[in-house]
Design a protein around this motif. Structure first.
Motif, PDB file in Angstrom:
ATOM      1  N   LYS A  53     -50.984  31.825  -1.914  1.00  0.00           N
ATOM      2  CA  LYS A  53     -49.788  32.491  -2.443  1.00  0.00           C
ATOM      3  C   LYS A  53     -48.654  32.380  -1.442  1.00  0.00           C
ATOM      4  N   LYS A  54     -47.421  32.396  -1.904  1.00  0.00           N
ATOM      5  CA  LYS A  54     -46.282  32.483  -0.968  1.00  0.00           C
ATOM      6  C   LYS A  54     -46.431  33.750  -0.152  1.00  0.00           C
TER       7      LYS A  54
ATOM      8  N   GLN B 228     -47.241  33.710   6.805  1.00  0.00           N
ATOM      9  CA  GLN B 228     -46.249  33.654   5.725  1.00  0.00           C
ATOM     10  C   GLN B 228     -45.973  32.239   5.216  1.00  0.00           C
ATOM     11  N   TYR B 229     -46.826  31.833   4.338  1.00  0.00           N
ATOM     12  CA  TYR B 229     -46.693  30.518   3.699  1.00  0.00           C
ATOM     13  C   TYR B 229     -45.360  30.429   2.947  1.00  0.00           C
ATOM     14  N   ASP B 230     -44.624  29.391   3.253  1.00  0.00           N
ATOM     15  CA  ASP B 230     -43.294  29.232   2.646  1.00  0.00           C
ATOM     16  C   ASP B 230     -42.948  27.735   2.644  1.00  0.00           C
TER      17      ASP B 230
ATOM     18  N   GLU C 178     -42.402  21.700  -2.889  1.00  0.00           N
ATOM     19  CA  GLU C 178     -42.738  22.474  -4.095  1.00  0.00           C
ATOM     20  C   GLU C 178     -42.326  21.736  -5.360  1.00  0.00           C
TER      21      GLU C 178
ATOM     22  N   ASN D 151     -51.877  24.360   0.150  1.00  0.00           N
ATOM     23  CA  ASN D 151     -50.807  24.008  -0.780  1.00  0.00           C
ATOM     24  C   ASN D 151     -51.205  24.194  -2.241  1.00  0.00           C
TER      25      ASN D 151
END
Ligand code: SAM
Length: 264
Positions: free
Chosen positions: A156-157, A206-208, A214, A152
Motif C-alpha cells: 500500500k502507499k 513510506q512507500y511512494d 505508477e 510494487n
C-alpha cells in the motif's frame, strides 16, 4: 571453546529458546521495530524468505496483539510467508512454498490477499552461498530486485519494507534506487545481529513510487525511467547527507545496549 560456553554467551540464542522463537533472528526484527515502529499501522504483512519462521512468529504475535484475528473466520488472509523450503505451521500465517523471483509467486500472493494490499513487506533472504564473490553478489541483488518488485505489486502507499543486505553491497546505489520508491531509507545494524556478521538491514519507510512508474503499464524495474526531477531530488538528498556527516545514507544501530553480546 566448549559448546556450553558459547551457548551461555549467546544471549539471543538462549532468549529465543525461552521465548519459543524458531531462530534468534526474531530479535533483529523486534529491535528494528523498537526504533522505526514498523508494525504501528500493519494490518497485512508479507514475509519473504521466511523459513524457519521466527520473523513470521513475530508478525503473528504483533497482529494478534492488535486483536486482528479476534473475529476472524480464517478467510481474511493477513500474513503470507514465502520460502523455497517448507515450514512448520504458525498461527494465522498462510505459507507458500515458492521462489520470490518467480512471477507465479507474486500472482499467488495477490490471489491470497484477494485484492487487499500489505502495509509491510519484510525480507530476510539469503541465497545459497557459492563462494564466488561476484556470483553471490549477483544472486543477492536478484533477491532485492524481486523483493522490490513484490512491493510494487502488493504494498500500500505509505507502507514499509525491511530487507537484509550484505557487506560489499553498493549501499549508495541501493540507497538511491530505493529512495525513488520510499520517502525515507536507512541502513540498520540491530544489536542482535552478530558484529562479525556481514549483514545489515535496509529499512524503507513510506512507500511512494514515482508517478511515471505508477502510470507505466509494464511496471518493469529494468526499463523504468524515473522523472528527472525525482533523480535530482534523490541526488540532492545524497549530497546533503555527504556534507553533513560524510555519509550518503543514514546508518542507525538499534537494540538495547545492555543486551549486546560482545562476543558476536
Ligand atoms: N527470517 C527467517 C527467520 O526468522 O526464521 C530466516 C530466513 S533465512 C536467513 C533465509 C531464507 O531465504 C532461507 O530459508 C532460504 O530458503 C530463503 N530463500 C533464499 N532464496 C529464496 C528465494 N529465491 N525464494 C524464497 N526463499 C528464498
Amino acid at each position: 571453546m566448549g559448546k556450553f560456553t558459547k551457548d551461555k554467551r549467546d544471549i539471543y540464542y538462549r532468549k529465543a529458546k525461552e521465548d519459543c522463537f524458531r531462530a534468534r533472528s526474531a530479535y533483529k526484527l523486534l529491535q528494528i521495530d523498537e526504533v522505526f515502529g514498523i508494525f504501528e499501522n500493519a494490518e497485512r504483512v508479507i514475509d519473504l524468505c521466511a523459513a524457519p519462521g521466527s520473523w513470521s512468529q513475530v508478525v503473528s504475535k504483533k497482529l494478534t496483539e492488535k486483536g486482528l484475528f479476534k473475529d476472524s473466520n480464517g478467510e481474511d488472509v493477513r500474513i503470507i510467508s514465502i520460502d523455497l523450503q517448507e515450514m512448520a505451521p504458525i498461527d494465522n500465517v498462510v505459507q507458500l512454498q515458492g521462489d520470490i523471483t518467480k512471477k507465479e509467486t507474486v500472482d499467488e500472493i495477490l490471489h491470497k490477499f484477494q485484492g487487499n494490499k500489505a502495509n509491510l513487506v519484510i525480507d530476510d533472504g539469503a541465497p545459497d552461498v557459492t563462494g564466488f564473490h561476484d556470483i553471490d553478489q549477483y544472486l543477492q541483488s536478484q533477491l532485492m530486485v524481486a523483493a522490490l518488485n513484490i512491493c510494487n505489486e502488493t504494498l500500500k502507499k505509505g507502507g514499509h519494507f525491511v530487507a537484509k543486505i550484505f557487506k560489499g553491497t553498493d549501499i549508495k546505489f541501493l540507497y538511491s534506487q530505493f529512495k525513488l520508491f520510499f520517502k525515507s531509507v536507512y541502513v540498520v545494524k540491530p544489536k542482535s545481529s552478530r558484529a562479525s556478521s556481514v549483514e545489515n538491514f535496509l529499512v524503507c519507510l513510506q512507500y511512494d513510487p514515482p508517478q511515471s512508474f505508477e502510470n507505466s503499464t509494464t511496471k518493469n524495474l529494468y526499463t523504468f525511467q524515473p522523472e528527472i526531477e525525482k533523480i535530482q531530488e534523490v541526488n540532492e538528498q545524497i549530497s546533503k547527507q555527504t556534507k553533513e556527516d560524510q555519509k550518503y545514507y543514514k546508518f542507525v544501530t538499534c537494540g538495547d545496549l545492555s543486551g549486546f553480546d560482545e562476543t558476536e
